[in-house]
Design an enzyme around this catalytic site. Structure first.
Site, mmCIF file in Angstrom:
data_model
loop_
_atom_site.group_PDB
_atom_site.id
_atom_site.type_symbol
_atom_site.label_atom_id
_atom_site.label_comp_id
_atom_site.label_asym_id
_atom_site.label_seq_id
_atom_site.Cartn_x
_atom_site.Cartn_y
_atom_site.Cartn_z
ATOM 1 N N PRO A 276 0.815 -1.197 -0.039
ATOM 2 C CG PRO A 276 0.009 -0.779 2.201
ATOM 3 C CD PRO A 276 0.778 -1.968 1.362
ATOM 4 N NE ARG A 314 -2.427 12.207 -6.954
ATOM 5 C CZ ARG A 314 -3.609 12.491 -6.792
ATOM 6 N NH1 ARG A 314 -4.466 13.447 -6.268
ATOM 7 N NH2 ARG A 314 -4.559 11.379 -7.247
ATOM 8 C CE1 TYR A 318 -1.116 10.038 -12.521
ATOM 9 C CE2 TYR A 318 -0.749 11.463 -10.612
ATOM 10 C CZ TYR A 318 -0.548 10.507 -11.510
ATOM 11 O OH TYR A 318 1.155 9.835 -11.303
ATOM 12 C CB CYS A 346 4.741 30.487 -18.174
ATOM 13 S SG CYS A 346 5.421 31.918 -17.213
ATOM 14 C CD GLU A 347 3.653 24.155 -19.592
ATOM 15 O OE1 GLU A 347 2.907 23.946 -20.300
ATOM 16 O OE2 GLU A 347 4.919 24.184 -19.826
HETATM 17 C C1 LIG Z 1 2.769 2.171 -7.138
HETATM 18 C C2 LIG Z 1 2.653 0.680 -6.864
HETATM 19 C C3 LIG Z 1 2.174 0.444 -5.565
HETATM 20 C C4 LIG Z 1 1.339 1.333 -4.655
HETATM 21 O O1 LIG Z 1 -0.017 1.790 -5.103
HETATM 22 P P1 LIG Z 1 -0.877 2.500 -4.429
HETATM 23 O O2 LIG Z 1 -2.028 2.701 -5.307
HETATM 24 O O3 LIG Z 1 -0.149 3.872 -3.948
HETATM 25 O O4 LIG Z 1 -1.282 1.694 -3.087
HETATM 26 C C5 LIG Z 1 2.055 -1.027 -5.428
HETATM 27 N N1 LIG Z 1 2.825 -1.780 -5.907
HETATM 28 C C6 LIG Z 1 3.488 -1.491 -7.169
HETATM 29 C C7 LIG Z 1 4.164 -2.508 -8.064
HETATM 30 C C8 LIG Z 1 3.418 -0.148 -7.469
HETATM 31 O O5 LIG Z 1 4.201 0.207 -8.745
#
Ligand SMILES: *Cc1c(COP(=O)(O)O)cnc(C)c1O
Length: 422
Positions: A276, A314, A318, A346-347
């Protein structure tokens, strides 16, 4: 749940007034809460109480050494995706046997370093990588413990830039080819098969894709054992979402996620690994910025703040939504106005929020961009020659600057003038 709340009309991080912090540190800055980090780690760990499990916090979500050390002291292992992250985890005191190494593009140098350190396992993402790892391990007299990352072709129903488990995503080995690859891996020198791995994406707020993916993992683990491989662990990856919009998007509770995991692992007698990242760090951090100006466009209002896309990308990358709270609570009583919150870069893509109904922020007001602890500071850059912003960590009534703002001398000092220009 987090520990950013109003006290006496001022937003606090645990026991510290963000007003006071801003005067001392200068804006913009990231602020992390130890109590929140701790709480999230413990809620997750608690969900797997009694099971043989290893939580490997995903370092890329927030890799500040103080964050890693806080989590390490709670017992967390780490998931790293580069030699740099591995070095960070080790510098934070994480034991190598609690570290796993993910990523589609590990170099041979990185493999050699990780083998030398003696990490718990590599998550291998392709046959070519497997061959390289075998060669590097054999040449160095090492045994690489591995899991193969399997791509289950499951839609995690998240933003397209953070989906990792669909057939068209670059990650992992196609599910249908996994069994064959394990057979080949078993014959390779320097390779010890230990587990299976999957990570289907990030900010997942629905348990269904997890359930579908984990059922496939369970089947595969069974088949691999039939084929004679010893499968000691299943690595379920990360991906659990967080509530960016307060009560409007409530992700599954770790306990419900744990039920899904336990169902998939039932009677397999395997160790459970997790990675996580966001779920631990996102809510534990905020970005504090100051309003520089407000301006009226032809048909829009802009609130210009001193943080920008180079500090928090972000929203731009995203289409992410972050709540924005005034540090001065009084502002919340005034009627909201619709505004774009934009930075000085500046974007046109430089914004923190678009068409957002917010309290009427004025010049000089402090704004807290919430849920910015994951994939925030780690993705920042010095675009527009803006120095990286400080990171501050709070614990109760104390705080420390855990990454200072570099000076302009340091920033410019990274460049070199070639001889012919001197
Ligand atoms: C980025 C990543 C995570 C963590 O993902 P979260 O959505 O932040 O929990 C876990 N495992 C791998 C292989 C990742 O690339």
């Amino acid at each position: 749940m987090h520990h950013f709340a109003y006290r006496h009309g001022v937003l606090h991080a645990e026991g510290i007034s963000l007003n006071d912090m801003a005067s001392q540190v200068g804006t913009p800055f990231y602020c992390y809460s130890t109590a929140t980090l701790t709480r999230h780690y413990e809620v997750f760990a608690q969900a797997f109480a009694g099971a043989d499990s290893l939580i490997c916090y995903s370092v890329k979500a927030n890799s500040n050494l103080a964050v890693l050390k806080t989590l390490g002291q709670l017992g967390s292992g780490m998931d790293v995706v580069s030699e740099g992250e591995l070095r960070r985890a080790r510098a934070a005191g994480i034991a190598p046997e609690r570290i796993v190494f993910s990523g589609v593009g590990k170099t041979r140098e990185e493999m050699a370093f990780a083998l030398e350190e003696g990490i718990h396992a590599f998550n291998v993402e392709s046959e070519a990588e497997l061959t390289a790892l075998s060669e590097v391990a054999a040449a160095g007299g090492h045994e690489a413990r591995i899991a193969i990352r399997v791509n289950p072709d499951i839609d995690p129903k998240t933003h397209k830039k953070i989906s990792t488990g669909k057939a068209e995503d670059k990650f992992g080995v196609p599910y249908a080819r996994a069994r064959e690859l394990y057979t080949r891996a078993a014959a390779m020198p320097g390779i010890q098969l230990r587990g299976v791995h999957m990570h289907i994406g990030s900010q997942i707020t629905d348990l269904t894709p997890f359930g579908d993916a984990f059922a496939l993992l369970r089947d595969l683990a069974g088949q691999l054992r039939e084929d004679g491989h010893s499968i000691e662990f299943i690595n379920f990856g990360g991906g659990l979402g967080v509530p960016y919009r307060g009560d409007n998007d409530v992700p599954p509770h770790p306990d419900d996620y744990a039920r899904t995991v336990r169902a998939a692992a039932k009677d397999l007698n395997v160790r459970l690994l997790f990675e996580p990242g966001r779920m631990i760090a996102a809510n534990a951090g905020i970005l504090v910025t100051r309003v520089l100006y407000t301006k009226k466009g032809a048909n829009k209002t802009f609130t210009v703040v001193d943080a920008a896309m180079n500090d928090l990308i972000r929203p731009t990358l995203y289409e992410a939504w972050h709540e924005m709270w005034p540090v001065r609570e009084e502002l919340r009583k005034e009627s909201p106005q619709t505004t774009d919150v934009v930075g000085p870069v500046c974007e046109t893509g430089d914004y923190l929020a678009l068409d957002r109904a917010l309290p009427p922020f004025h010049e000089g007001d402090l704004m807290a961009v919430m849920t910015a602890g994951a994939y925030g500071a780690v993705q920042s850059s010095t675009y527009n020659t803006r120095p990286l912003i400080p990171e501050v960590m709070v614990s109760g009534d104390g705080f420390a600057i855990v990454r200072p703002r570099p000076s302009f001398e340091e920033l410019l000092g990274l460049d070199r003038i070639p001889e012919w220009l001197k």
